[in-house]
Enzyme design. Structure first.
Site, PDB file in Angstrom:
ATOM      1  N   ASP B  50      21.582  22.378  34.079  1.00 45.49           N
ATOM      2  CA  ASP B  50      21.942  21.335  33.140  1.00 45.49           C
ATOM      3  C   ASP B  50      22.119  19.941  33.731  1.00 45.49           C
ATOM      4  O   ASP B  50      22.477  19.020  33.008  1.00 45.49           O
ATOM      5  CB  ASP B  50      23.186  21.723  32.350  1.00 45.49           C
ATOM      6  N   ARG B 273      31.483  18.879  33.230  1.00 48.51           N
ATOM      7  CA  ARG B 273      30.508  18.924  32.140  1.00 48.51           C
ATOM      8  C   ARG B 273      31.084  18.374  30.848  1.00 48.51           C
ATOM      9  O   ARG B 273      32.217  17.899  30.805  1.00 48.51           O
ATOM     10  CB  ARG B 273      30.057  20.375  31.922  1.00 48.51           C
ATOM     11  N   TYR B 281      30.352  25.942  41.467  1.00 48.36           N
ATOM     12  CA  TYR B 281      29.488  26.767  42.320  1.00 48.36           C
ATOM     13  C   TYR B 281      30.329  27.192  43.502  1.00 48.36           C
ATOM     14  O   TYR B 281      30.797  26.335  44.266  1.00 48.36           O
ATOM     15  CB  TYR B 281      28.290  25.963  42.816  1.00 48.36           C
ATOM     16  N   PRO B 356      20.280  25.968  42.777  1.00 46.11           N
ATOM     17  CA  PRO B 356      20.528  25.137  41.595  1.00 46.11           C
ATOM     18  C   PRO B 356      21.506  23.991  41.854  1.00 46.11           C
ATOM     19  O   PRO B 356      21.629  23.085  41.040  1.00 46.11           O
ATOM     20  CB  PRO B 356      21.144  26.125  40.605  1.00 46.11           C
TER      21      PRO B 356
END
Lengths: 666, 666
Positions: B50, B273, B281, B356
């Site tokens: 994202d 976010r 992570y 990622p």
């Protein structure tokens, strides 16, 4: 005729134009039960008012949809004045900015009313179950005056009729203005609204019992007629034609807003619009060649175009596509009363009509109900006292009067023939016109609005003088009484809207216009300019202030229902003067970043006046006129108007302000 | 099993993730007949990649929906580095900007993939009839290599199966990653897509004959397996856990992007976010207490949270709401070939997989098909030569290789244990980590992409060396051959994307980022820096250049189908160096503001580098590195990459450029 059961609602709104939709949106955001009815069977798709003031965009932003307008609209940046030279040929004589630089984060734009109504509808859908009931005709209105002051009563009884198809269609076309089909901006998301009536109820009548009612039903307001209120003012002799066209022309400023005065053929106002459209306001001579008064119903687009061609000569003007056109005479009138018992209110065209050229009508109409909606919302919810409703007429009728005065002056200057020289006293001085235009810009931005002293605005002076004469003061107002300390924040004016400058969120360094956080959700706000938190004394002042607000008997606790979040009636926002990196959010008193068991700390209430990585420095303290060391505290009403200003120690004054306005909760 | 009739399409896309949707969007904007199929029965609603790079937002803006992302996303402004101090306690050691100031008009933001896919779907709907066909499984692929070079042929034969309900649902859950229901951002406009399959075709098979095909079907790409292509690279030993939670914590930088290296417990990356969510992570130790390799399938959110709490100690971390979680091992691989016969292409995860954490995956995948889509579109329409398709592998495989190298270095530094001191050679130097982070920022922005010499990029050097080895040069490229004059525009780099600075529209004074006009509509653009038009000589140069472009045999006329508007294949945009008020648009050569019989002159092609009323001065000439007097000319490809730069007299070079790429029309 089938009679449906009686029904009840908190608020009944008649008329689903911009004023009615704004009222409905407040109802949605305050969470009260409102209904909005309109006799037309469809929403509109073209023509009509479409200039949007800076202030209107700020209001849209507070509801979350200014960005949609900003994206789709045409932005007007420059006004070009064209005047006849000594030979009579029109020349560009001046360029002035359309919006005065620095007064707002938005500039004046143009977008047709149908799209604006669409954004309202989408927002209504997002926040409520309120739907426009179209094809609904009000038939009878009764008010039980004896129950006006009873909080639990429904003193309004309105009988309405749900039209069947034929009637609704007839109502829609019952205007003498022919119009073309607006294909270009009939956006895909409009198709569902082409016809949306109160389905299943066609041909029935219904009696609605309402606590409050707002008549937003236009210049020929049915609601106004039921109340027996009057419009006061006059009709002018000027006749104007309007063309919405995609112009084919060699006129060099066709994409600028222009005011063209020809030597002998009248005036034109050019308003460039979205989708390559241009709106032309064209002065038509009042008499025909035989000297007879022109019959407005005989005017055609061809007649208007010919008048335009004459004014704009030697430049050429033609079109292949005409989107809409009309002709009108200017009426300048204000209603004598805006409210009955503070239960039934009138707003928008129902209480003021004037010339459309200054782009004021739709804006001022929306601002009427923007002023009123939250007041009704808070009163219905039992959070605020009924006495605040009285400020509606005081605040908005005064604005309507100011508007008519502005329009009167502006129309005369625009409609008049240019003076040939200084000795030509019957002519209009172009220097005076330019001066009026520049001064009018501030008024026309919607940002000059300055509400008078009242229980909602703690400022010096007489509430009657500062409003429309209605008494809306309190014990606390008036000479020598409770007033805010204007000197602490020289650019946050008591009575005016809280201005916006860029600040950074303390927790993530993101730059925002502070105005973004003054959302239209019905909350009052205490805005704390915390000053320099590096200074130990100032740090203690702030923590002390936080401690006062956190006490069990503070305004925050007293006026907030126990079951609700602590920030649901009054929200506290903090701006400190930086630097950002020297302050840790979680060190501030908890009241400034309340804790929630499921969501942790609140990271969206503390800001800093500091430089951003990508968008410069907002210089908020400097721009607000607040001392960077000692700060101050301000109260913003739910409509962002400034109610009070004081120091971090003035907790008692904050208490006095809210005690006059709000109702203690349990 | 019912067999449907054979069908034909220009482009078949397998996989409706971001790469597939980007390909479909190009098809929509170019107006070719495309189909896009996906085996999943629903669109996704949570988790997954994202982070959005600056470059991705620029691309979204060229399609018209960057504003939606900008509004809903969380903006990341600052990266905080936390490292152990001498006592082993984590401390904030550095703050660096997340996006390098000045490199783009956008900054890196975060928004979950489901919303991004929504914006693609809305845009597809606006510009085409292309719909995602969900619950469709490809079963068989045949390519007739003999017809690869036949423009009219459909050399691809793909057999697909429309799954019934059970199969589609199974396919959706056929992953080993458990996940929660994403309530918070299941926006209202998503509900229709909860399940949208190719209705009425369930349980049938179909043979699709396609001219072109793109396999965007993920890391386990079915298309890649059919082609027999290989992924090259390695799996690392690092295991990472991912938690999407609304954190309850006293860690002060939870709303910042953070890289935390603990002394002994591993590392965390924090990505704040939208909707109060935070993604963590978290490095998990590869071995359990018994020294055995951890079984990834045994990992739970509780295990991941405990690891996070250990790393973040002494700060507390808990949550009430977990939105999604997963665990993964990093694989770093690149496909050996990206295309078969320049008819079937692979893109996205089908040809590159990596970590990622740097927020690259979704972006690079979309950029793959952003590079490819217009090429296929123009070739299918007969406007461009097939030879341009070869540049896809050359340009994008090189990028994938660079990405893996970047990821390899970054992952090692992030996963490693911090060095205790300078003598601790097995540990990672935190200074080196910070340095890598800062340098990585440019790469991670997506703006460092610099396509090598080819028929599409007239720059010096060897096309093989500058790409992935594929030969994509032309007679015109190579030593001593046709190259653009980089020195005329020092900040418009041949091969890189055309940068954006603010200019004003000449006709209405509105400020715009120039990048706004480099729309993704399949057109090449000739961008004319007209220089100082007050200078008579320069004025003549510009008019002379206009005259050349207007000639019957000019590139504009030759490569544009006669029936189409003159700007439909190559659009000309002009920026002069001002002042705005000294230039009249209509005085410029007609080719710069083409006339249309129904819409009059074009007012949207001429711009000026001048001061705006409300948004300062863009200083475009200075920022582009172009001489304000003499200007220059640049060619931008449909994907905004710079193809050529020259002088206003270099009309022959412009002709050479387009003659190599486009096909003469009748």
């Amino acid at each position: 005729m089938v009679q449906l059961q009686d029904s009840h609602c908190d608020l009944l709104i008649t008329g689903a134009g911009p004023a009615g939709l704004m009222a409905a949106l407040w109802a949605a955001r305050c969470g009260i039960h409102a209904r909005i009815v309109d006799k037309r069977g469809t929403k509109i798709f073209n023509g009509q008012a479409d200039g949007l003031q800076c202030r209107t965009l700020e209001i849209f932003d507070s509801f979350g949809f200014a960005d949609r307008v900003w994206k789709e609209s045409n932005h007007m940046l420059e006004i070009c004045l064209w005047n006849p030279d000594e030979t009579g040929r029109i020349r560009r004589t001046d360029r002035i900015p359309d919006t005065i630089p620095g007064i707002s984060r938005f500039q004046q734009v143009v977008l047709h009313q149908g799209r604006i109504e669409r954004f309202f509808l989408d927002s209504l859908k997002e926040y409520s179950h309120i739907k426009i009931e179209r094809g609904v005709l009000p038939e009878q209105l009764e008010i039980d005056h004896s129950k006006a002051e009873d909080h639990h009563a429904y003193p309004i009884k309105a009988k309405i009729r749900h039209l069947d198809d034929d009637e609704a269609t007839q109502a829609q076309n019952g205007t003498n203005v022919p119009d073309g089909l607006f294909r270009s901006s009939l956006a895909k998301d409009d198709t569902d609204d082409l016809i949306r009536k109160s389905r299943g109820k066609e041909g029935t009548t219904e009696v609605i019992h309402a606590k409050y009612m707002i008549g937003c039903d236009g210049a020929h307001s049915w609601t106004r007629r039921q109340l027996g209120f009057q419009m006061q003012g006059e009709q002018t002799d000027f006749i104007w034609g309007v063309l919405d066209i995609v112009p084919i022309t060699n006129f060099p400023d066709i994409r600028m807003r222009c005011a063209i005065h020809s030597a002998k053929s009248g005036s034109i106002m050019i308003i460039p619009r979205e989708n390559k459209l241009v709106r032309l306001y064209i002065q038509l001579t009042e008499v025909n060649s035989a000297g007879q008064q022109v019959d407005r119903s005989k005017i055609t687009p061809e007649i208007i175009l010919k008048a335009a061609q004459k004014i704009m000569s030697p430049y050429e003007l033609a079109y292949d596509y005409c989107d809409w056109w009309t002709a009108y005479q200017i009426g300048q009138r204000v209603g004598n009363l805006f409210s009955c018992d503070d239960r039934v209110f009138l707003a928008g065209d129902a209480v003021h009509t004037h010339s459309p050229k200054a782009g004021q009508g739709m804006n001022v109409s929306m601002h009427d109900t923007y002023n009123l909606g939250w007041k009704i919302g808070l009163v219905v919810k039992g959070l605020a006292k009924r006495s605040i409703l009285r400020t509606y007429q005081s605040e908005r009728r005064r604005i309507a009067q100011d508007l008519i005065a502005f329009d009167h002056r502006f129309s005369r200057l625009f409609s008049g023939r240019p003076a040939r020289d200084a000795a030509d006293e019957a002519g209009i001085s172009m220097a005076e016109f330019k001066d009026a235009f520049e001064k009018g810009n501030m008024f026309a931005s919607g940002l000059a609005v300055d509400y008078g002293a009242s229980i909602l605005v703690a400022k010096p002076g007489d509430s009657g003088d500062q409003g429309d004469g209605t008494h809306v003061g309190s014990k606390a107002n008036g000479t020598g009484a409770f007033v805010g300390k204007q000197e602490l924040a020289s650019n946050i004016k008591l009575g005016m809207r809280f201005p916006s400058f860029q600040v950074l969120n303390q927790s993530d360094a993101r730059p925002w216009h502070f105005g973004h956080f003054l959302k239209s959700d019905g909350r009052f706000r205490i805005i704390v300019f915390a000053g320099n938190l590096q200074d130990e004394k100032q740090w203690k002042r702030l923590q002390g202030f936080g401690g006062s607000l956190a006490k069990p008997d503070s305004v925050i606790r007293r006026f907030t229902p126990t079951a609700k979040p602590i920030d649901s009636v009054i929200e506290i926002l903090v701006i400190h003067s930086g630097p950002r990196q020297k302050v840790e959010l979680l060190d501030l008193h908890e009241i400034f970043h309340p804790f929630d068991e499921k969501r942790g700390w609140d990271y969206e209430k503390v800001f800093v006046d500091d430089v951003s990585y990508h968008e410069g420095h907002g210089e908020a303290y400097k721009n607000y006129g607040v001392d960077k060391e000692s700060g101050c505290v301000a109260i913003a009403r739910p409509d962002q108007h400034v109610g009070w200003i004081g120091e971090l120690e003035d907790v008692k004054d904050i208490d006095r302000y809210f005690s006059e306005v709000l109702i203690a909760q349990v």
